[in-house]
Scaffold this motif. Structure first.
Motif, PDB file in Angstrom:
ATOM      1  N   ASN A  16      47.103  62.811 -36.234  1.00  0.00           N
ATOM      2  CA  ASN A  16      46.705  61.924 -37.508  1.00  0.00           C
ATOM      3  C   ASN A  16      45.517  62.439 -38.093  1.00  0.00           C
ATOM      4  O   ASN A  16      44.353  62.079 -37.588  1.00  0.00           O
ATOM      5  CB  ASN A  16      46.790  60.546 -37.054  1.00  0.00           C
ATOM      6  N   PRO A  17      45.384  63.416 -39.068  1.00  0.00           N
ATOM      7  CA  PRO A  17      44.194  63.918 -39.499  1.00  0.00           C
ATOM      8  C   PRO A  17      43.461  63.201 -40.618  1.00  0.00           C
ATOM      9  O   PRO A  17      42.487  63.334 -41.124  1.00  0.00           O
ATOM     10  CB  PRO A  17      44.309  65.257 -39.999  1.00  0.00           C
ATOM     11  N   ILE A  18      44.217  62.162 -41.138  1.00  0.00           N
ATOM     12  CA  ILE A  18      43.708  61.300 -42.029  1.00  0.00           C
ATOM     13  C   ILE A  18      43.366  59.936 -41.731  1.00  0.00           C
ATOM     14  O   ILE A  18      44.060  59.070 -41.261  1.00  0.00           O
ATOM     15  CB  ILE A  18      44.867  61.064 -43.161  1.00  0.00           C
ATOM     16  N   ALA A  19      42.089  59.521 -42.143  1.00  0.00           N
ATOM     17  CA  ALA A  19      41.627  58.116 -41.808  1.00  0.00           C
ATOM     18  C   ALA A  19      41.164  57.673 -42.765  1.00  0.00           C
ATOM     19  O   ALA A  19      40.509  58.300 -43.863  1.00  0.00           O
ATOM     20  CB  ALA A  19      40.679  58.026 -40.493  1.00  0.00           C
ATOM     21  N   LEU A  20      41.130  56.322 -43.037  1.00  0.00           N
ATOM     22  CA  LEU A  20      40.708  55.431 -44.282  1.00  0.00           C
ATOM     23  C   LEU A  20      39.994  54.399 -43.755  1.00  0.00           C
ATOM     24  O   LEU A  20      40.348  53.414 -42.856  1.00  0.00           O
ATOM     25  CB  LEU A  20      41.755  55.211 -45.345  1.00  0.00           C
ATOM     26  N   THR A  21      38.778  54.179 -44.284  1.00  0.00           N
ATOM     27  CA  THR A  21      37.941  52.877 -43.862  1.00  0.00           C
ATOM     28  C   THR A  21      37.723  52.173 -44.913  1.00  0.00           C
ATOM     29  O   THR A  21      37.117  52.862 -46.038  1.00  0.00           O
ATOM     30  CB  THR A  21      36.462  53.409 -42.902  1.00  0.00           C
ATOM     31  N   VAL A  22      37.959  51.086 -45.003  1.00  0.00           N
ATOM     32  CA  VAL A  22      37.747  49.956 -46.113  1.00  0.00           C
ATOM     33  C   VAL A  22      36.682  49.016 -45.531  1.00  0.00           C
ATOM     34  O   VAL A  22      36.997  48.171 -44.381  1.00  0.00           O
ATOM     35  CB  VAL A  22      39.215  49.356 -46.305  1.00  0.00           C
ATOM     36  N   THR A  23      35.758  48.767 -46.322  1.00  0.00           N
ATOM     37  CA  THR A  23      34.578  47.789 -46.194  1.00  0.00           C
ATOM     38  C   THR A  23      34.234  47.097 -47.293  1.00  0.00           C
ATOM     39  O   THR A  23      34.709  47.398 -48.214  1.00  0.00           O
ATOM     40  CB  THR A  23      33.253  48.411 -45.758  1.00  0.00           C
ATOM     41  N   GLY A  24      33.756  45.864 -46.916  1.00  0.00           N
ATOM     42  CA  GLY A  24      32.946  44.978 -48.008  1.00  0.00           C
ATOM     43  C   GLY A  24      34.215  44.084 -48.588  1.00  0.00           C
ATOM     44  O   GLY A  24      35.226  43.857 -47.697  1.00  0.00           O
ATOM     45  N   ARG A  25      33.923  43.839 -49.570  1.00  0.00           N
ATOM     46  CA  ARG A  25      35.067  42.796 -50.560  1.00  0.00           C
ATOM     47  C   ARG A  25      35.987  43.755 -51.274  1.00  0.00           C
ATOM     48  O   ARG A  25      35.302  44.616 -52.153  1.00  0.00           O
ATOM     49  CB  ARG A  25      34.322  41.924 -51.147  1.00  0.00           C
ATOM     50  N   VAL A  26      37.218  43.648 -51.108  1.00  0.00           N
ATOM     51  CA  VAL A  26      38.291  44.480 -51.807  1.00  0.00           C
ATOM     52  C   VAL A  26      38.543  43.614 -52.948  1.00  0.00           C
ATOM     53  O   VAL A  26      38.955  42.458 -53.044  1.00  0.00           O
ATOM     54  CB  VAL A  26      39.322  44.818 -51.052  1.00  0.00           C
ATOM     55  N   SER A  27      38.194  44.053 -54.223  1.00  0.00           N
ATOM     56  CA  SER A  27      38.577  43.656 -55.679  1.00  0.00           C
ATOM     57  C   SER A  27      39.846  44.358 -55.899  1.00  0.00           C
ATOM     58  O   SER A  27      40.136  45.378 -55.764  1.00  0.00           O
ATOM     59  CB  SER A  27      37.509  43.607 -56.641  1.00  0.00           C
ATOM     60  N   ARG A  28      40.404  43.602 -57.115  1.00  0.00           N
ATOM     61  CA  ARG A  28      41.521  44.212 -57.704  1.00  0.00           C
ATOM     62  C   ARG A  28      41.291  45.451 -58.623  1.00  0.00           C
ATOM     63  O   ARG A  28      41.907  46.287 -58.418  1.00  0.00           O
ATOM     64  CB  ARG A  28      42.350  43.046 -58.571  1.00  0.00           C
ATOM     65  N   ALA A  29      40.179  45.583 -58.860  1.00  0.00           N
ATOM     66  CA  ALA A  29      39.577  46.597 -59.451  1.00  0.00           C
ATOM     67  C   ALA A  29      39.607  48.212 -58.555  1.00  0.00           C
ATOM     68  O   ALA A  29      39.881  49.082 -59.184  1.00  0.00           O
ATOM     69  CB  ALA A  29      38.167  46.630 -60.051  1.00  0.00           C
ATOM     70  N   VAL A  30      39.444  47.865 -57.425  1.00  0.00           N
ATOM     71  CA  VAL A  30      39.420  48.985 -56.563  1.00  0.00           C
ATOM     72  C   VAL A  30      40.851  49.398 -55.794  1.00  0.00           C
ATOM     73  O   VAL A  30      40.812  50.554 -55.215  1.00  0.00           O
ATOM     74  CB  VAL A  30      38.280  49.016 -55.456  1.00  0.00           C
ATOM     75  N   VAL A  31      41.855  48.689 -56.025  1.00  0.00           N
ATOM     76  CA  VAL A  31      42.845  48.776 -55.140  1.00  0.00           C
ATOM     77  C   VAL A  31      43.643  49.895 -55.711  1.00  0.00           C
ATOM     78  O   VAL A  31      44.236  50.919 -54.886  1.00  0.00           O
ATOM     79  CB  VAL A  31      43.836  47.759 -55.359  1.00  0.00           C
ATOM     80  N   ALA A  32      43.659  50.186 -57.134  1.00  0.00           N
ATOM     81  CA  ALA A  32      44.341  51.389 -57.604  1.00  0.00           C
ATOM     82  C   ALA A  32      43.576  52.613 -57.025  1.00  0.00           C
ATOM     83  O   ALA A  32      44.229  53.687 -56.691  1.00  0.00           O
ATOM     84  CB  ALA A  32      44.315  51.344 -59.148  1.00  0.00           C
ATOM     85  N   ASP A  33      42.187  52.569 -57.306  1.00  0.00           N
ATOM     86  CA  ASP A  33      41.454  53.726 -56.643  1.00  0.00           C
ATOM     87  C   ASP A  33      41.433  54.014 -55.204  1.00  0.00           C
ATOM     88  O   ASP A  33      41.721  55.050 -54.865  1.00  0.00           O
ATOM     89  CB  ASP A  33      39.941  53.584 -56.744  1.00  0.00           C
ATOM     90  N   LEU A  34      41.836  53.120 -54.309  1.00  0.00           N
ATOM     91  CA  LEU A  34      42.099  53.227 -52.813  1.00  0.00           C
ATOM     92  C   LEU A  34      43.557  54.175 -52.775  1.00  0.00           C
ATOM     93  O   LEU A  34      43.619  54.920 -52.041  1.00  0.00           O
ATOM     94  CB  LEU A  34      42.456  51.892 -52.098  1.00  0.00           C
ATOM     95  N   CYS A  35      44.489  53.701 -53.567  1.00  0.00           N
ATOM     96  CA  CYS A  35      45.816  54.243 -53.584  1.00  0.00           C
ATOM     97  C   CYS A  35      45.732  55.842 -53.771  1.00  0.00           C
ATOM     98  O   CYS A  35      46.343  56.669 -53.378  1.00  0.00           O
ATOM     99  CB  CYS A  35      46.821  53.544 -54.427  1.00  0.00           C
ATOM    100  N   VAL A  36      44.931  55.976 -55.142  1.00  0.00           N
ATOM    101  CA  VAL A  36      44.975  57.294 -55.485  1.00  0.00           C
ATOM    102  C   VAL A  36      44.019  58.291 -54.433  1.00  0.00           C
ATOM    103  O   VAL A  36      44.426  59.262 -54.404  1.00  0.00           O
ATOM    104  CB  VAL A  36      43.875  57.257 -56.847  1.00  0.00           C
ATOM    105  N   GLU A  37      43.116  57.657 -53.895  1.00  0.00           N
ATOM    106  CA  GLU A  37      42.406  58.521 -52.890  1.00  0.00           C
ATOM    107  C   GLU A  37      43.212  58.820 -51.601  1.00  0.00           C
ATOM    108  O   GLU A  37      43.266  59.693 -51.045  1.00  0.00           O
ATOM    109  CB  GLU A  37      41.216  57.854 -52.393  1.00  0.00           C
ATOM    110  N   LEU A  38      44.076  57.776 -51.174  1.00  0.00           N
ATOM    111  CA  LEU A  38      45.067  57.893 -50.015  1.00  0.00           C
ATOM    112  C   LEU A  38      46.111  59.239 -50.732  1.00  0.00           C
ATOM    113  O   LEU A  38      46.337  59.915 -49.712  1.00  0.00           O
ATOM    114  CB  LEU A  38      45.869  57.012 -49.881  1.00  0.00           C
ATOM    115  N   GLU A  39      46.502  59.042 -51.817  1.00  0.00           N
ATOM    116  CA  GLU A  39      47.393  60.021 -52.298  1.00  0.00           C
ATOM    117  C   GLU A  39      47.012  61.472 -52.395  1.00  0.00           C
ATOM    118  O   GLU A  39      47.437  62.527 -51.965  1.00  0.00           O
ATOM    119  CB  GLU A  39      47.755  59.640 -53.606  1.00  0.00           C
ATOM    120  N   ARG A  40      45.604  61.671 -52.940  1.00  0.00           N
ATOM    121  CA  ARG A  40      44.945  62.939 -52.504  1.00  0.00           C
ATOM    122  C   ARG A  40      44.946  63.313 -51.220  1.00  0.00           C
ATOM    123  O   ARG A  40      44.946  64.451 -51.032  1.00  0.00           O
ATOM    124  CB  ARG A  40      43.498  62.959 -53.329  1.00  0.00           C
TER     125      ARG A  40
END
Length: 127
Positions: A16-40
């Motif tokens: 598993n070479p891919i890891a994602l760390t989510v910190t802080g408060r997740v707002s609706r504005a960043v959900v799409a950005d998280l998905c785009v970064e994971l797709e990349r």
């Protein structure tokens, strides 16, 4: 949010070479950005290609105030991972998030890392 490429010992098969760390408060504005970064990250994993069905690790231990927006983010990230033939595995899941995932039925969709065994709770004998 942080994506990191895992590096391991030479000659060890990295599953598993891919890891994602989510910190802080997740707002609706960043959900799409998280998905785009994971797709990349999934499109260009770097190094050896992960085995089919390999999990994408998502460390959520640093989130503050888990709520339904975070649950939505987890659901969408799981969908992105599934579309690429992988699964989403949550690590360091806070009890509040675990309860919300159980409530909405997502605990069966994403892999939840098992935490350390909780100490056995003893009920005093009423005698």
């Amino acid at each position: 949010m942080t994506f990191a490429r895992r590096s391991g010992l030479p000659g060890v098969n990295t599953e598993n070479p891919i890891a994602l760390t989510v910190t802080g408060r997740v707002s609706r504005a960043v959900v799409a950005d998280l998905c785009v970064e994971l797709e990349r990250a999934l499109a260009d994993p770097g190094g050896a290609a992960p085995a089919p069905g390999a999990a994408v690790d998502c460390d959520v231990g640093g989130v503050t105030r888990p709520d339904l927006t975070l649950v939505e983010a987890v659901a969408r990230l799981a969908l992105v991972a599934r579309r690429s033939g992988r699964t989403l595995r949550l690590r360091r899941v806070p009890p509040e998030l675990r309860s919300l995932l159980d409530l909405v039925g997502l605990a069966d969709v994403v892999a939840l890392e098992e935490g350390p065994e909780e100490p056995e709770r003893r009920v005093p004998d009423p005698r």
